[in-house]
Scaffold this motif. Structure first.
Motif, PDB file in Angstrom:
ATOM      1  N   ASP A 158     -56.171 -23.340 -29.876  1.00 49.02           N
ATOM      2  CA  ASP A 158     -57.072 -22.365 -30.505  1.00 49.02           C
ATOM      3  C   ASP A 158     -56.689 -22.081 -31.951  1.00 49.02           C
ATOM      4  OD1 ASP A 158     -58.768 -22.160 -28.363  1.00 49.02           O
ATOM      5  OD2 ASP A 158     -57.972 -20.262 -27.626  1.00 49.02           O
ATOM      6  N   GLY A 159     -56.316 -23.130 -32.676  1.00 48.26           N
ATOM      7  CA  GLY A 159     -55.989 -22.991 -34.090  1.00 48.26           C
ATOM      8  C   GLY A 159     -54.552 -22.599 -34.377  1.00 48.26           C
ATOM      9  N   GLU A 213     -59.367 -22.419 -20.460  1.00 49.19           N
ATOM     10  CA  GLU A 213     -60.450 -22.041 -21.370  1.00 49.19           C
ATOM     11  C   GLU A 213     -60.081 -22.254 -22.843  1.00 49.19           C
ATOM     12  OE1 GLU A 213     -57.736 -18.551 -21.300  1.00 49.19           O
ATOM     13  OE2 GLU A 213     -58.398 -19.977 -19.801  1.00 49.19           O
ATOM     14  N   LYS A 214     -58.823 -22.506 -23.126  1.00 47.28           N
ATOM     15  CA  LYS A 214     -58.366 -22.676 -24.510  1.00 47.28           C
ATOM     16  C   LYS A 214     -58.663 -24.085 -25.022  1.00 47.28           C
ATOM     17  CE  LYS A 214     -56.136 -18.689 -24.868  1.00 47.28           C
ATOM     18  NZ  LYS A 214     -56.577 -17.631 -25.736  1.00 47.28           N
ATOM     19  N   ASP A 215     -58.838 -24.198 -26.326  1.00 46.08           N
ATOM     20  CA  ASP A 215     -59.046 -25.483 -26.995  1.00 46.08           C
ATOM     21  C   ASP A 215     -57.678 -26.033 -27.396  1.00 46.08           C
ATOM     22  OD1 ASP A 215     -60.187 -27.654 -28.298  1.00 46.08           O
ATOM     23  OD2 ASP A 215     -60.485 -26.531 -30.165  1.00 46.08           O
ATOM     24  N   ILE A 216     -57.144 -26.923 -26.565  1.00 51.11           N
ATOM     25  CA  ILE A 216     -55.791 -27.434 -26.767  1.00 51.11           C
ATOM     26  C   ILE A 216     -55.862 -28.893 -27.178  1.00 51.11           C
ATOM     27  CG2 ILE A 216     -53.557 -27.864 -25.666  1.00 51.11           C
ATOM     28  CD1 ILE A 216     -54.279 -25.427 -23.844  1.00 51.11           C
ATOM     29  N   LYS A 217     -55.195 -29.178 -28.295  1.00 48.59           N
ATOM     30  CA  LYS A 217     -55.208 -30.535 -28.833  1.00 48.59           C
ATOM     31  C   LYS A 217     -53.789 -31.005 -29.144  1.00 48.59           C
ATOM     32  CE  LYS A 217     -59.808 -30.593 -30.869  1.00 48.59           C
ATOM     33  NZ  LYS A 217     -60.402 -29.546 -30.131  1.00 48.59           N
ATOM     34  N   GLY A 241     -46.764 -20.687 -32.879  1.00 59.05           N
ATOM     35  CA  GLY A 241     -48.008 -20.070 -33.330  1.00 59.05           C
ATOM     36  C   GLY A 241     -48.164 -19.973 -34.830  1.00 59.05           C
ATOM     37  N   GLU A 242     -47.228 -20.519 -35.588  1.00 56.89           N
ATOM     38  CA  GLU A 242     -47.343 -20.480 -37.039  1.00 56.89           C
ATOM     39  C   GLU A 242     -47.214 -21.883 -37.604  1.00 56.89           C
ATOM     40  OE1 GLU A 242     -42.914 -20.142 -36.349  1.00 56.89           O
ATOM     41  OE2 GLU A 242     -44.621 -19.168 -35.438  1.00 56.89           O
ATOM     42  N   LEU A 293     -56.377 -34.962 -34.440  1.00 58.55           N
ATOM     43  CA  LEU A 293     -56.379 -34.005 -33.344  1.00 58.55           C
ATOM     44  C   LEU A 293     -57.075 -34.629 -32.148  1.00 58.55           C
ATOM     45  CD1 LEU A 293     -56.104 -32.204 -35.996  1.00 58.55           C
ATOM     46  CD2 LEU A 293     -56.829 -30.343 -34.507  1.00 58.55           C
ATOM     47  N   ILE A 294     -56.371 -34.684 -31.015  1.00 55.37           N
ATOM     48  CA  ILE A 294     -56.871 -35.335 -29.806  1.00 55.37           C
ATOM     49  C   ILE A 294     -56.920 -34.305 -28.686  1.00 55.37           C
ATOM     50  CG2 ILE A 294     -56.472 -37.232 -28.177  1.00 55.37           C
ATOM     51  CD1 ILE A 294     -54.448 -38.288 -30.454  1.00 55.37           C
TER      52      ILE A 294
END
Length: 138
Positions: free
Chosen positions: A72-73, A49-53, A92-93, A107-108
């Motif tokens: 997810d950003g 479900e995450k937006d992974i690029k 994460g940073e 971003l792909i």
């Protein structure tokens, strides 16, 4: 998510010499593309479900590229410490050293990146096997 990323880093540190993946034996040096594709696969398998690029960073002043994952950003770069001024992977940073070094970012979506990349689409079974091993360790 951080635990899974850290486990992926540990797995690659411990097993890079035995893996038959493009340049992974030099991990974390010069192996960012393969390592990031593998990390993206593992994250997408665990968190569909995450937006992974996959992020492809290019330095427009010289021929230099680097790859990492945006989920997810959040920035996950398990090979960031190959660069001077970066002492640890990124969990994460963001790193100003990395962002300042690579001024053009593409971003792909990870599924697209996995399908289009010769390193990953010729090693599909190994990517699946490694993903299963790492996800089962968490």
């Amino acid at each position: 998510m951080d635990a899974l990323v850290k486990q992926t880093r540990r797995y690659l540190e411990e097993n890079c010499q035995q893996l038959d993946l493009h340049i992974i034996h030099r991990f974390p040096v010069a192996s960012c593309e393969t390592a990031s594709l593998l990390l993206g696969k593992i994250l997408a398998d665990k968190y569909p479900e995450k937006d992974i690029k996959l992020v492809k960073g290019t330095n427009s002043k010289k021929y230099e590229m680097h790859f990492w994952i945006n989920a997810d950003g959040n920035t996950f770069d398990i090979t960031a410490d190959q660069f001077k001024g970066v002492t640890t992977p990124l969990y994460g940073e963001e790193s100003q050293v990395i962002l300042n070094r690579f001024d053009d970012l593409e971003l792909i979506p990870i599924q697209q990146a996995l399908l289009e990349n010769d390193f990953s689409n010729t090693k599909v079974e190994q990517f699946i096997e490694i993903s299963n091993v790492i996800r089962n360790e968490i």
